[in-house]
Structures are given as structure tokens and as C-alpha cells.
Write an enzyme that holds these catalytic residues in place. Structure first.
Site, mmCIF file in Angstrom:
data_model
loop_
_atom_site.group_PDB
_atom_site.id
_atom_site.type_symbol
_atom_site.label_atom_id
_atom_site.label_comp_id
_atom_site.label_asym_id
_atom_site.label_seq_id
_atom_site.Cartn_x
_atom_site.Cartn_y
_atom_site.Cartn_z
ATOM 1 N N TYR A 1 0.836 -1.205 0.000
ATOM 2 C CA TYR A 1 0.000 0.000 0.000
ATOM 3 C C TYR A 1 0.870 1.255 0.000
ATOM 4 O O TYR A 1 0.670 2.180 -0.787
ATOM 5 C CB TYR A 1 -0.911 -0.010 1.242
ATOM 6 N N LYS B 1 1.291 4.335 -2.731
ATOM 7 C CA LYS B 1 1.014 5.741 -2.406
ATOM 8 C C LYS B 1 2.204 6.621 -2.784
ATOM 9 O O LYS B 1 2.051 7.746 -3.227
ATOM 10 C CB LYS B 1 0.719 5.861 -0.906
ATOM 11 N N ASN C 1 -3.110 9.798 10.087
ATOM 12 C CA ASN C 1 -4.232 8.876 10.335
ATOM 13 C C ASN C 1 -5.535 9.654 10.485
ATOM 14 O O ASN C 1 -5.805 10.220 11.544
ATOM 15 C CB ASN C 1 -3.925 8.019 11.564
HETATM 16 C C1 UD1 Z 1 -3.447 4.317 8.013
HETATM 17 C C2 UD1 Z 1 -4.402 4.010 6.888
HETATM 18 C C3 UD1 Z 1 -3.769 4.334 5.560
HETATM 19 C C4 UD1 Z 1 -3.339 5.777 5.575
HETATM 20 C C5 UD1 Z 1 -2.394 5.971 6.730
HETATM 21 C C6 UD1 Z 1 -2.015 7.411 6.811
HETATM 22 C C7 UD1 Z 1 -5.985 2.207 6.892
HETATM 23 C C8 UD1 Z 1 -6.170 0.749 6.928
HETATM 24 N N1 UD1 Z 1 -4.728 2.613 6.923
HETATM 25 O O1 UD1 Z 1 -2.318 3.442 7.996
HETATM 26 O O2 UD1 Z 1 -4.715 4.157 4.537
HETATM 27 O O3 UD1 Z 1 -2.695 6.114 4.388
HETATM 28 O O4 UD1 Z 1 -3.050 5.637 7.952
HETATM 29 O O5 UD1 Z 1 -1.370 7.590 7.960
HETATM 30 O O6 UD1 Z 1 -6.906 2.978 6.868
HETATM 31 N N2 UD1 Z 1 -3.791 -1.755 14.829
HETATM 32 C C9 UD1 Z 1 -4.147 -2.519 15.919
HETATM 33 N N3 UD1 Z 1 -5.333 -3.183 15.866
HETATM 34 C C10 UD1 Z 1 -6.176 -3.121 14.792
HETATM 35 C C11 UD1 Z 1 -5.789 -2.350 13.679
HETATM 36 C C12 UD1 Z 1 -4.582 -1.678 13.729
HETATM 37 O O7 UD1 Z 1 -3.412 -2.604 16.898
HETATM 38 O O8 UD1 Z 1 -7.237 -3.732 14.855
HETATM 39 C C13 UD1 Z 1 -2.513 -1.027 14.887
HETATM 40 C C14 UD1 Z 1 -1.590 -1.375 13.747
HETATM 41 O O9 UD1 Z 1 -0.827 -2.496 14.055
HETATM 42 C C15 UD1 Z 1 -0.763 -0.094 13.640
HETATM 43 C C16 UD1 Z 1 -1.741 1.004 14.066
HETATM 44 O O10 UD1 Z 1 -2.793 0.364 14.760
HETATM 45 O O11 UD1 Z 1 0.316 -0.129 14.538
HETATM 46 C C17 UD1 Z 1 -2.330 1.798 12.919
HETATM 47 O O12 UD1 Z 1 -2.858 0.902 11.977
HETATM 48 P P1 UD1 Z 1 -3.836 1.364 10.766
HETATM 49 O O13 UD1 Z 1 -5.020 2.073 11.263
HETATM 50 O O14 UD1 Z 1 -4.027 0.186 9.902
HETATM 51 O O15 UD1 Z 1 -3.063 2.539 10.110
HETATM 52 P P2 UD1 Z 1 -1.734 2.841 9.379
HETATM 53 O O16 UD1 Z 1 -0.919 1.655 9.053
HETATM 54 O O17 UD1 Z 1 -1.097 3.878 10.241
#
Ligand code: UD1
Length: 375
Positions: free
Chosen positions: A188, A192, A217
Site C-alpha cells: 500500500y 502511495k 491517520n
Molecule cells: C493508516 C491508513 C492508511 C493511511 C495511513 C495514513 C488504513 C487501513 N490505513 O495506515 O490508509 O494512508 O493511515 O497515515 O486505513 N492496529 C491494531 N489493531 C487493529 C488495527 C490496527 O493494533 O485492529 C494497529 C496497527 O498495528 C498499527 C496502528 O494500529 O500499529 C495503525 O494501523 P492502521 O489504522 O491500519 O493505520 P496505518 O498503518 O497507520
């Protein structure tokens, strides 16, 4: 009155941007394929502004996209597949939508006499990969990506943190500015980075003003709660709403920079309306990091539920440990200032979620990641 096209505009960021543009007197067309993962009913979402002209179409369909482009003056290119974890095994889909879709757009722009006045592309903080870090002894550096094993349960905090490549001490995150080296850690994030770089290059080559906005985020109402591949705040709200514990990867102390969706829409308008933004990249965040565990705890508290987060101490491949924004450039050049504090934003998100559709599909999404050895 300028005519604005938003690709992917039925999504949650695009829909808030549509509202703001329409309130400011722009005419807005949304071009969106209503991806069933985001729009399970396959219908135009009820929240989409009634003054929007809607075209159902996919950016990989050159001719459909061309018709939409030719009818407008400026373009926000938001259409993208957005799941970090999912991108690691749906490689073809992510490359196709994000890179080939963007290639179609650029091809159309340079092979038509119709002069587009501005293109604003949704870039991502994920292209930085691991955010910069400071070792108290050796100074600031850009860490390599962590090479951790999936499936391993480790409770030791130091295991998860960034270490100094010189003295191995545990390091502290520092904000990423726009000059920070881009080192994507997921398919991903690669797509980007390519989106942003191809748009800027073509813009410079042909004199089409292009701006890339590196969103951090983004959270807020209209995020698809039933999409288990969406951002973490929406996933957690959905879990809590269904009386399930939020599932936390690593030890929960990884940090991100959460920005309220309407603040992001305001940054988009500033980029559209100022010539100072042309050919530039800007971070769009708050500059304030918060841990994922803290987000889970706040959401649980605000929801009034008796639930504890479930910390897995497992690694989700492709995740970075820390990344938050240095927003001095967008403040200085465009006068941007985020207005909504995290706590106010999360309160509003929880209030909105009470009436939002939310089937919990997180477990099957997690199983999918486990089957692919990605957790
Ligand atoms: C997110 C976005 C991405 C965007 C980026 C910009 C999504 C899926 N990802 O990526 O599109 O370009 O922000 O900053 O929308 N986590 C948990 N439990 C969960 C899900 C996630 O612990 O159920 C943790 C992950 O391991 C990670 C953090 O939360 O450490 C953020 O994860 P995620 O929301 O997927 O975001 P990004 O990878 O930061």
C-alpha cells in the site's frame, strides 16, 4: 464557479470535502466505484451531499475516467484501495487501483487539449515507512524497517522499539518533515509513494499544478465501520460497539498522528485555493503522537463499556512503530491549523457511531492475515 472532480469522493474524506466545497460555491462531481468493502450495499451513501453529481466508475476504466476529467477544472485524486495489511496479499488489486488508476488519470491529463487547472493527490504518511528517531547518545537518524517475525508473542517492550544502529540504545520518535526519506514498508505504502511521485513529475513536466497531501491517520464520522481493513479508530469503535475487545498488535505503545477528517477537508481547500501549494508535498497531521493502546482506552471510556483491550504482543507485518508529522510547512505556507482536539474528535466519533451501521467482521479479517503469515 470552478468545477471540481473528486475520484473516490464517496469515501469518508471525499464526502466531507464535497460538503465543504459545495458550501463554498464549487460544483462537485464524484467519480467512485462504490467498492463493496467500503459500501456493502453498493449504493450511493446517504451521507453524500445531495448537490454532488455522482458518476459510478472505476479509475482503471480509462474512457469512463476521461469523460469525468474533461468535464471539470480541478481534480482531487482520492480513489485508492487503503488497507495496509490487505495490500500485502492483494498485490495485484492494490497496484492496479492505486498505480494504474493514477497512470490513467495522468495519461488523460497529458493527452488532451483540455487544460486542468490543478490536481491534488491524496498521498500518505505511510510512504515514510518508519518515522525518524533520536538516540540520546548518537543523534537523529532515519531507522531501517523493523525485521520482526510474525506469530511470535513477545511482551518485552524493548523488542518492539527502534534501536540505535550505532549503540543499540532504545530511541525516541521525532516528527517527520516533508524532506524525510520515503522508505515504504507495505505494498500500500509503495503504491502511495508512486502515486505522489508520478503526479508531481507529470505536473512539473507539463506545467499542470499538482499538490500532494500526505495524510496522517484520518478519523471521523462516515468511516466505514463494517470494513475490517479500515483505519484503527474505526475498527476499535466497531469492536467496542459489538461488545468485543479492541485487538491490539505489538504492545500497543506504537504511535500515530490522528487528524480529524474535517480538518483534513480544510487543508484540501487551502491547497486548492493557494498557488503557493503548486508542485509541493505537505504533511497533513496534527504533530501530536498518541499510542494505539491509549486510543483504545479512550474509546472504551467514551463508550461507557466494561471492556479491556486485548494486547496480542504480535507483529502485523508492514506496520511501522512510530510516525507523526512535523506540520510546520503547511502552517507556514498555507496557514493551516488543525482545529479539533483528539479528545473532542473521538467524542464526536463515538456519538456518531451509535447510529452507524456496524457488523463486526474483524475476526475473519484477522484470520485472513494469519493464514497469509502476516501476523
Ligand atoms: C493508516 C491508513 C492508511 C493511511 C495511513 C495514513 C488504513 C487501513 N490505513 O495506515 O490508509 O494512508 O493511515 O497515515 O486505513 N492496529 C491494531 N489493531 C487493529 C488495527 C490496527 O493494533 O485492529 C494497529 C496497527 O498495528 C498499527 C496502528 O494500529 O500499529 C495503525 O494501523 P492502521 O489504522 O491500519 O493505520 P496505518 O498503518 O497507520
Amino acid at each position: 464557479m470552478k468545477k471540481i472532480l473528486i475520484t473516490g469522493g464517496a469515501g469518508f474524506i471525499g464526502s466531507h470535502l464535497s460538503d465543504l466545497l459545495i458550501a463554498k460555491g464549487y460544483r462537485v462531481t464524484v467519480f467512485d466505484n462504490l467498492d463493496p468493502q467500503v459500501h456493502p450495499k453498493g449504493e450511493i451513501p446517504g451521507y453524500l451531499n445531495k448537490k454532488v453529481r455522482f458518476i459510478k466508475g472505476n479509475v482503471v476504466d480509462y474512457n469512463a475516467l476521461k469523460d469525468a476529467v474533461l468535464a471539470n477544472d480541478c481534480i482531487f485524486h482520492f480513489a485508492a484501495a487503503v488497507g495496509v495489511g490487505q495490500s500485502q496479499y492483494q498485490i495485484s488489486k492494490y497496484v492496479n487501483t492505486n498505480i494504474c488508476g493514477t497512470a490513467n488519470l495522468l495519461d488523460i491529463l497529458v493527452n488532451t487539449k483540455h487544460k486542468i487547472k490543478k490536481v491534488i493527490v491524496a498521498a500518505s504518511m505511510s510512504s515514510y515507512g518508519e518515522g525518524p528517531a533520536r538516540c540520546n547518545r548518537c543523534g537523529i537518524f532515519k531507522p531501517e524497517l523493523r525485521r520482526l517475525k510474525e506469530g511470535k508473542i513477545v511482551r518485552r517492550h524493548s523488542y518492539w522499539e527502534i534501536k540505535c544502529p550505532v549503540c543499540s540504545a532504545i530511541c525516541f520518535p521525532v516528527p517527520a518533515d516533508e524532506k524525510t526519506f520515503l522508505n515504504p514498508s507495505s505494498i500500500y505504502a509503495i503504491t502511495k509513494k508512486v502515486q505522489e511521485e508520478t503526479c508531481i513529475l507529470v505536473g512539473r513536466t507539463y506545467g499542470i499544478p499538482v499538490v500532494s497531501l500526505r495524510f496522517f491517520n484520518v478519523y471521523g464520522p462516515r468511516q466505514s465501520l463494517s470494513n475490517p481493513y479500515t483505519g484503527v479508530a474505526a475498527i476499535f469503535i466497531n469492536r467496542i460497539k459489538n461488545n468485543n475487545p479492541p485487538v491490539i498488535f505489538e504492545d500497543g505503545l506504537q504511535t500515530r498522528d490522528f487528524i480529524w477528517v474535517q480538518d483534513v477537508a480544510k487543508a484540501c481547500i487551502l491547497a486548492l485555493e493557494s498557488e503557493k501549494s503548486d508542485y509541493e508535498s505537505f504533511n497533513v497531521g496534527t504533530g501530536k503522537p498518541i499510542s494505539i493502546l491509549e486510543i483504545a482506552k479512550i474509546l472504551i471510556r467514551l463508550s461507557g463499556k466494561d471492556i479491556n483491550p486485548h494486547i496480542t504482543y504480535r507483529f502485523r507485518k508492514g506496520d511501522v512503530r512510530h510516525c507523526f508529522a512535523d506540520i510546520s510547512k503547511i502552517k507556514r505556507v498555507l496557514g493551516f491549523e488543525p482545529e479539533i482536539s483528539l479528545i473532542d474528535g473521538l467524542k464526536r466519533l463515538v456519538d456518531w457511531s451509535v447510529t452507524a451501521d456496524a457488523g463486526d467482521r474483524f475476526d475473519s479479517a484477522l484470520r485472513e492475515l494469519q493464514n497469509k503469515n502476516l501476523v
